[in-house]
Design an enzyme around this catalytic site. Sequence first.
Site, PDB file in Angstrom:
ATOM      1  N   LYS A 115      -3.181  14.058 -22.909  1.00  0.00           N
ATOM      2  CA  LYS A 115      -4.223  13.109 -23.282  1.00  0.00           C
ATOM      3  C   LYS A 115      -5.392  13.734 -24.021  1.00  0.00           C
ATOM      4  O   LYS A 115      -6.168  13.030 -24.671  1.00  0.00           O
ATOM      5  CB  LYS A 115      -4.722  12.352 -22.045  1.00  0.00           C
ATOM      6  CG  LYS A 115      -3.616  11.537 -21.408  1.00  0.00           C
ATOM      7  CD  LYS A 115      -4.110  10.347 -20.637  1.00  0.00           C
ATOM      8  CE  LYS A 115      -2.901   9.454 -20.346  1.00  0.00           C
ATOM      9  NZ  LYS A 115      -3.148   8.362 -19.456  1.00  0.00           N
ATOM     10  N   LYS A 194       8.859   5.022 -22.182  1.00  0.00           N
ATOM     11  CA  LYS A 194       8.580   4.334 -20.927  1.00  0.00           C
ATOM     12  C   LYS A 194       7.729   3.092 -21.193  1.00  0.00           C
ATOM     13  O   LYS A 194       6.788   3.151 -21.994  1.00  0.00           O
ATOM     14  CB  LYS A 194       7.840   5.318 -20.018  1.00  0.00           C
ATOM     15  CG  LYS A 194       7.571   4.826 -18.623  1.00  0.00           C
ATOM     16  CD  LYS A 194       6.897   5.904 -17.788  1.00  0.00           C
ATOM     17  CE  LYS A 194       6.054   5.237 -16.699  1.00  0.00           C
ATOM     18  NZ  LYS A 194       5.434   6.183 -15.786  1.00  0.00           N
ATOM     19  N   LYS A 197       1.470  -0.086 -21.220  1.00  0.00           N
ATOM     20  CA  LYS A 197       0.468  -0.823 -21.972  1.00  0.00           C
ATOM     21  C   LYS A 197       0.096  -0.051 -23.252  1.00  0.00           C
ATOM     22  O   LYS A 197       0.034  -0.614 -24.342  1.00  0.00           O
ATOM     23  CB  LYS A 197      -0.757  -0.996 -21.078  1.00  0.00           C
ATOM     24  CG  LYS A 197      -1.881  -1.748 -21.696  1.00  0.00           C
ATOM     25  CD  LYS A 197      -1.672  -3.242 -21.575  1.00  0.00           C
ATOM     26  CE  LYS A 197      -2.821  -3.968 -22.279  1.00  0.00           C
ATOM     27  NZ  LYS A 197      -2.528  -5.372 -22.495  1.00  0.00           N
TER      28      LYS A 197
END
Length: 336
Positions: A115, A194, A197
């Site tokens: 991230k 996967k 959102k």
Amino acid sequence: MSDRRQRVFSGIQPTGEAHLGNYLGAIRNWVELVDDYDCLYCIVDLHAIITEYEPSEMQERVFDLAVSLLASGLDPERCTLFVQSDVPEHTELAWIFNTVTPLGELGRMTQFKDKSRGRESVSAGLLDYPVLQAADILLYRAGLVPVGEDQFQHLELSRDIARRWNVRFGELFPEPQPLVGHAPRILGVDGASKMSKSAGNTIPLLAEPDEIGKRLATAVTDPDRVRRNDPGNPHVCNIFALHGHFSPAGVREEVEARCQTATIGCVDCKRKLASHMAEDLAPIRERARALREDPDRVYGILDAGAARCRRLARDTLEQVYEHMGLARRHVPAPAG
Ligand code: TRP
């Protein structure tokens, strides 16, 4: 309420509409655990604020997730559902744990590396995320944590934090273990990553039948099946995988055979899936509709959950402060 069952803790982020990945990969598993364990399930809003978000939407996201969880079958009489920020002790314990967590280990977390990669500025919160997660679990001295593989590393860090704290201040925290259910990895409609959102490849849990149809219509199937009369390989096709979760055995066998012989096209195969999916999820949609019309009931459940968790949390923190020499035992009497 005294409960001798082993304690389970898990958390889910209110990042938007719950989707089938959440449902098949986590929520359904949570529902199954409530009979055998003392389950605490937490909507982790303090984790969710680490990603860019719109403050005016947060309340709705938390409410919608609570509705989805309850509608999926989490029975508030048999487990405890609450919102993280309703129990301030989570952040209190996270601070304490920060003092025993090596910075190097946080920097090595895969999720942090993924991230933060290529970003100009990264918040301390992103780095500290797994420490708050350790506090979530250890605040209730939960021994078992149902999570997917992507959280194993964070759980290992929780064990490490528990161990370090115990060595330094005294035996208090158990080392939490992952509880691996038969939670499958659900791919999104892109058939590649996967369902999530952030990948924008979801099918919402509460989607109406026509929306389910629309989302499936664009879903990726066996990439080698280019023309209608090319035989397909169901075992590399995400639509076939989803049939496995929603369609009866007879339908699964039928589409499997007819895909391999090119006697059914992807469009029809998706239509069959859409109809079984819509039917299977209908009771959840129905319960969600009723709950949405009764917000007092939903908030009542969350309030009761938070009240129980605050009692448990306070008890742990009192012991933490005691062990750490922070508890005020002898308050000097005011002079005069
Ligand atoms: N990090 C978890 C996720 O993204 C959510 C989470 C927060 C969690 N605190 C937790 C999961 C405690 C298990 C236990 O899925």
